[in-house]
Scaffold this motif. Structure first.
Motif, PDB file in Angstrom:
ATOM      1  N   HIS A 224      37.814  85.780  54.077  1.00  0.00           N
ATOM      2  CA  HIS A 224      37.331  85.359  55.393  1.00  0.00           C
ATOM      3  C   HIS A 224      35.811  85.354  55.480  1.00  0.00           C
ATOM      4  CE1 HIS A 224      41.533  86.569  56.323  1.00  0.00           C
ATOM      5  NE2 HIS A 224      41.467  85.520  57.121  1.00  0.00           N
ATOM      6  N   ALA A 228      34.045  82.247  57.282  1.00  0.00           N
ATOM      7  CA  ALA A 228      33.059  82.413  58.354  1.00  0.00           C
ATOM      8  C   ALA A 228      31.812  81.581  58.072  1.00  0.00           C
ATOM      9  CB  ALA A 228      32.690  83.886  58.503  1.00  0.00           C
ATOM     10  N   MET A 231      32.454  78.048  58.983  1.00  0.00           N
ATOM     11  CA  MET A 231      32.306  77.818  60.423  1.00  0.00           C
ATOM     12  C   MET A 231      30.834  77.670  60.802  1.00  0.00           C
ATOM     13  SD  MET A 231      35.280  77.621  61.716  1.00  0.00           S
ATOM     14  CE  MET A 231      36.990  78.034  61.370  1.00  0.00           C
ATOM     15  N   ASN A 232      29.986  78.479  60.185  1.00  0.00           N
ATOM     16  CA  ASN A 232      28.548  78.347  60.442  1.00  0.00           C
ATOM     17  C   ASN A 232      28.033  76.982  59.996  1.00  0.00           C
ATOM     18  OD1 ASN A 232      28.462  80.944  61.462  1.00  0.00           O
ATOM     19  ND2 ASN A 232      27.892  81.860  59.513  1.00  0.00           N
ATOM     20  N   GLN A 287      42.042  86.945  61.752  1.00  0.00           N
ATOM     21  CA  GLN A 287      40.621  86.728  61.468  1.00  0.00           C
ATOM     22  C   GLN A 287      40.269  85.247  61.500  1.00  0.00           C
ATOM     23  OE1 GLN A 287      38.556  89.033  58.447  1.00  0.00           O
ATOM     24  NE2 GLN A 287      40.374  90.289  58.144  1.00  0.00           N
ATOM     25  N   GLN A 288      41.124  84.411  60.929  1.00  0.00           N
ATOM     26  CA  GLN A 288      40.854  82.977  60.969  1.00  0.00           C
ATOM     27  C   GLN A 288      40.843  82.475  62.408  1.00  0.00           C
ATOM     28  OE1 GLN A 288      43.703  80.524  58.933  1.00  0.00           O
ATOM     29  NE2 GLN A 288      42.740  78.610  59.573  1.00  0.00           N
ATOM     30  N   GLU A 290      40.172  84.197  65.148  1.00  0.00           N
ATOM     31  CA  GLU A 290      38.969  84.679  65.827  1.00  0.00           C
ATOM     32  C   GLU A 290      37.742  83.881  65.397  1.00  0.00           C
ATOM     33  OE1 GLU A 290      38.357  88.826  65.418  1.00  0.00           O
ATOM     34  OE2 GLU A 290      40.189  89.401  66.473  1.00  0.00           O
ATOM     35  N   GLN A 291      37.630  83.593  64.101  1.00  0.00           N
ATOM     36  CA  GLN A 291      36.488  82.817  63.628  1.00  0.00           C
ATOM     37  C   GLN A 291      36.474  81.419  64.240  1.00  0.00           C
ATOM     38  OE1 GLN A 291      36.780  82.918  59.366  1.00  0.00           O
ATOM     39  NE2 GLN A 291      36.059  85.035  59.204  1.00  0.00           N
ATOM     40  N   THR A 292      37.640  80.826  64.392  1.00  0.00           N
ATOM     41  CA  THR A 292      37.704  79.497  65.001  1.00  0.00           C
ATOM     42  C   THR A 292      37.293  79.554  66.465  1.00  0.00           C
ATOM     43  OG1 THR A 292      39.541  78.984  63.504  1.00  0.00           O
ATOM     44  CG2 THR A 292      39.168  77.494  65.345  1.00  0.00           C
ATOM     45  N   GLN A 294      35.305  81.755  67.793  1.00  0.00           N
ATOM     46  CA  GLN A 294      33.862  82.004  67.816  1.00  0.00           C
ATOM     47  C   GLN A 294      33.077  80.729  67.532  1.00  0.00           C
ATOM     48  OE1 GLN A 294      33.613  85.106  64.911  1.00  0.00           O
ATOM     49  NE2 GLN A 294      34.429  86.684  66.276  1.00  0.00           N
TER      50      GLN A 294
END
Length: 717
Positions: A224, A228, A231-232, A287-288, A290-292, A294
């Motif tokens: 993850h 992350a 995603m950035n 976690q995936q 939550e990252q999405t 965010q």
């Protein structure tokens, strides 16, 4: 830099060639010795050629194995990396050159040949190391993502330059028109250029697809950290896109159907994130997910920077991203992911804060309503109750932020927050409560608790103190005061409903409501006395305070309710509010609260509850009356008490007689000192005993004429 340093070293070491020639030439003067030297060069050259072939094959194969699962376009680009292929080609050529030195080896050139062979061999080894490190860099997902972002940014910058160069050709420079400063100032030339080149976003869309592919692949593998970073990368690409497009965005307008307000790139990005969130939920990957979420929240921040070429334009695309975030959070609720749901609610609150700062109070309406609805999940499932607490925290913070915003019109947003809080509280109070561990008070504490250091009440108190100390010309203090006046407008409606509902449910939350009402009333009065508050706002604030404290008059007067409410110091709360209003220069409001205390004296004091309500209320009324240096006030108090007693509002003779006896006993013991926990007792201790004692005795005689002269030996509790 490394290449320059290498060339410098070669150049410096070249000065040693004559010395090397002088050292080696005597040793290789014969043809037999030269033949051995030529054989050495051939052997080294052949070995290096073989090593170059083996190393290049292994490195390229290992690299392709590591990147074979990435998107085809990126795989093709990395597999044909020019620097890596060039390094291995240079290695092969240097190896051939070292072997070829045997053909030019002569006694008079032995120094320069050995010099070239040494440096050639060293460079081959250095190129091996460079190729290895370059291959590691290419298979590193972080490096790959950085390459995608940089390439997309360069492409966006190139399109921006082309649009600037084409602007003179697309703009209408025939005549100059006066442009209204309030009308939109769109970059129409750039808009026309981008419409003429619809494929200009293909590179950015490809970059987003690559980043989404990375995020999905590595999240599935459990890495993850890389997902992350992917995603950035999506956020960075969107930032570059927004910057490149400039003033070519159009906001949504209700009365105007403009197809340009819809942006295909933004829609595609949000849709891919929605699909990723759905996949993460389906796989149970918290976690995936939550990252999405965010990433969606970060895109709200990015889209808030969009320049719609109008100061009053709606932040259309930021609202769109917030809508996608809200939808994703709502879809999580049916699944057993309380931590993810809590994070989603926090992100919604953060987005509401950003919209409040960028667009004003009207921009947070939808998010406030959604936060309220999602926060109700704790009613249906016990493991979702932390979600309720998180939602209340967000609403409390938004409520406070409304007070410090520089935008106008916080009234309706404040009403939306109160409506959401009312919905949460009423549903939560449908659950059974416990006296010592009240779930109602615990989960509603961030908004209503007067004892929580992190609660809204404490933050309001700090803000009120700052405003009260501000000078008359402080613009920020004046803005806060105006916001507070709008914020408090109509508050009594929801607070009355919640107080009555809490009493009906016999909830411990009643304590929080009583003290929340009195605390906010005191704050409104304090702000009305601030130097920065003008007369018009002062009148409104005191009006709101009067309506709010009047909520306490809605308490039912049956015996069970009175006993329950008085356990939360109802009499003390009314007394404290009246004293505060009197000391802060609000005599009319103090009289109104005193009238409420008088009404409470008779409607609650007629019951035998064990709380001595009648006695303590009389103490409070007498103390309040003596705060005014006017004998007519004392006369009016005795007249009102006489009228109420005559009207039969204290029907139980035993209650009257006992209360009168205890009041006389307390009047006789006013000299006693102590550390009082009661504000009424503290007020009595600070009053003029020479006036208080006869007043208490007269009131006792009015309540029970039959017991005149009788006094209890211990007249207070």
């Amino acid at each position: 830099m490394a290449a320059i340093l290498l060339l410098v070293l070669i150049g410096v070491s070249a000065f040693w060639v004559p010395a090397l020639q002088g050292l080696l030439e005597p040793n290789f003067a014969t043809e037999a010795r030269l033949a051995l030297f030529r054989s050495l060069f051939l052997t080294i050259g052949g070995a290096l050629i073989g090593a170059a072939a083996i190393v290049s094959s292994l490195v390229l194969f290992a690299m392709q194995v590591n990147i074979e699962r990435m998107p085809h376009g990126l795989f093709r680009r990395l597999s044909a990396d020019q620097k890596l292929l060039g390094a291995f080609a240079a290695t092969f050529l240097l190896a051939v050159a070292i072997g070829g030195l045997s053909l030019v080896l002569e006694p008079q050139r032995v120094g320069i040949v050995v010099f070239a062979a040494l440096w050639g061999t060293a460079m081959v080894l250095w190129l091996f190391l460079y190729g290895y490190r370059r291959a590691l860099s290419l298979v590193n997902p972080v490096r790959q993502l950085n390459m995608v972002v940089r390439r997309t940014q360069r492409e966006m910058q190139a399109w921006a330059r082309r649009a600037r160069r084409a602007a003179p050709l697309l703009s209408n420079g025939a005549r100059t028109q006066r442009i209204d400063s309030g009308s939109p100032q769109h970059d129409l030339a750039r808009t026309a250029y981008f419409q003429a080149n619809p494929g200009w976003t293909e590179g950015a869309q490809q970059g987003v697809r690559y980043a989404v592919s990375f995020a999905s692949r590595y999240a599935e593998q459990g890495d993850h950290e890389v997902s992350a970073l992917a995603m950035n990368a999506i956020i960075a690409i969107n930032s570059a896109y927004v910057e490149t497009k400039g003033k070519t965005f159009f906001a949504y307008q209700v009365m105007l159907d403009n197809p340009l307000y819809s942006d295909g790139f933004i829609n595609n990005t949000l849709e891919q994130l929605r699909q990723m969130a759905r996949i993460g939920v389906a796989r149970g990957d918290e976690q995936q997910t939550e990252q999405t979420l965010q990433a969606m929240a970060e895109l709200v921040r990015v889209y808030l920077a969009i320049d719609y070429a109008s100061p009053h334009a709606s932040k259309t695309h930021a609202h769109l991203a917030a809508g996608y975030l809200t939808g994703a959070v709502e879809r999580i609720a049916p699944h057993n992911m309380p931590d993810v749901l809590m994070e989603g609610v926090r992100l919604m609150g953060r987005c509401a804060d950003m919209l409040l700062a960028a667009e004003g109070p009207h921009g947070i309406t939808t998010l406030v309503q959604k936060i309220g609805i999602i926060s109700c999940a704790g009613v249906a499932r016990e493991d979702y109750r932390p979600v309720t607490s998180t939602g209340v925290e967000q609403l409390a913070r938004l409520s406070f932020d409304l007070l410090v915003t520089k935008s106008q019109g916080v009234q309706f947003a404040a009403q939306d927050i109160r409506s959401s809080m009312k919905l949460i509280a009423e549903l939560l109070m449908a659950l059974p409560d416990a006296p010592l561990m009240s779930i109602h008070s615990i989960y509603l504490a961030p908004y209503y608790s007067a004892t929580s250091a992190q609660g809204l009440t404490m933050r309001l108190s700090q803000l009120v103190n700052a405003v009260a100390e501000a000078p008359a010309g402080d613009v920020n203090a004046r803005q806060v005061i105006e916001n507070l006046e709008e914020w408090a407008d109509g508050m009594y409606q929801t607070e009355k409903d919640l107080l009555v509902h809490a009493i009906e449910k016999r909830s411990q939350f009643t304590f929080d409501m009583i003290h929340w009402i009195t605390a906010v009333t005191k704050m409104l009065i304090a702000v009305s006395n601030a130097t920065a508050c003008n007369a018009h706002i002062q009148e409104k604030l005191r009006h709101h305070a009067a309506w709010l404290i009047a909520v306490l008059s809605w308490v039912p007067d049956d015996e069970d309710t009175v006993r329950f409410v008085e356990s939360f110091r109802m009499t003390e709360a009314l007394f404290e509010a009246a004293v505060d209003a009197r000391t802060r220069g609000c005599p009319e409001l103090a009289d109104d609260i005193g009238e409420m205390l008088l009404s409470w004296t008779f409607k609650a004091g007629r019951h035998q509850t064990g709380w001595a309500i009648l006695q303590r209320s009389v103490y409070g009324l007498a103390t309040l009356t003596l705060l005014v240096d006017d004998d007519t006030v004392v006369v009016r108090l005795k007249e009102r008490i006489t009228a109420r007693v005559a009207a039969g509002e204290l029907p139980d003779k035993k209650v009257r007689d006992r209360a009168a006896v205890e009041i006389r006993g307390r009047a006789a013991s006013l000299y006693r000192k102590g550390h009082w926990s009661s504000e009424i007792e503290r007020g009595m201790a600070q009053s003029d005993h020479g006036k208080l004692r006869p007043l208490l005795e007269e009131i006792a005689d009015l309540i029970s004429p039959e017991t005149i002269g009788e006094a209890a030996s211990q007249g207070f509790r």
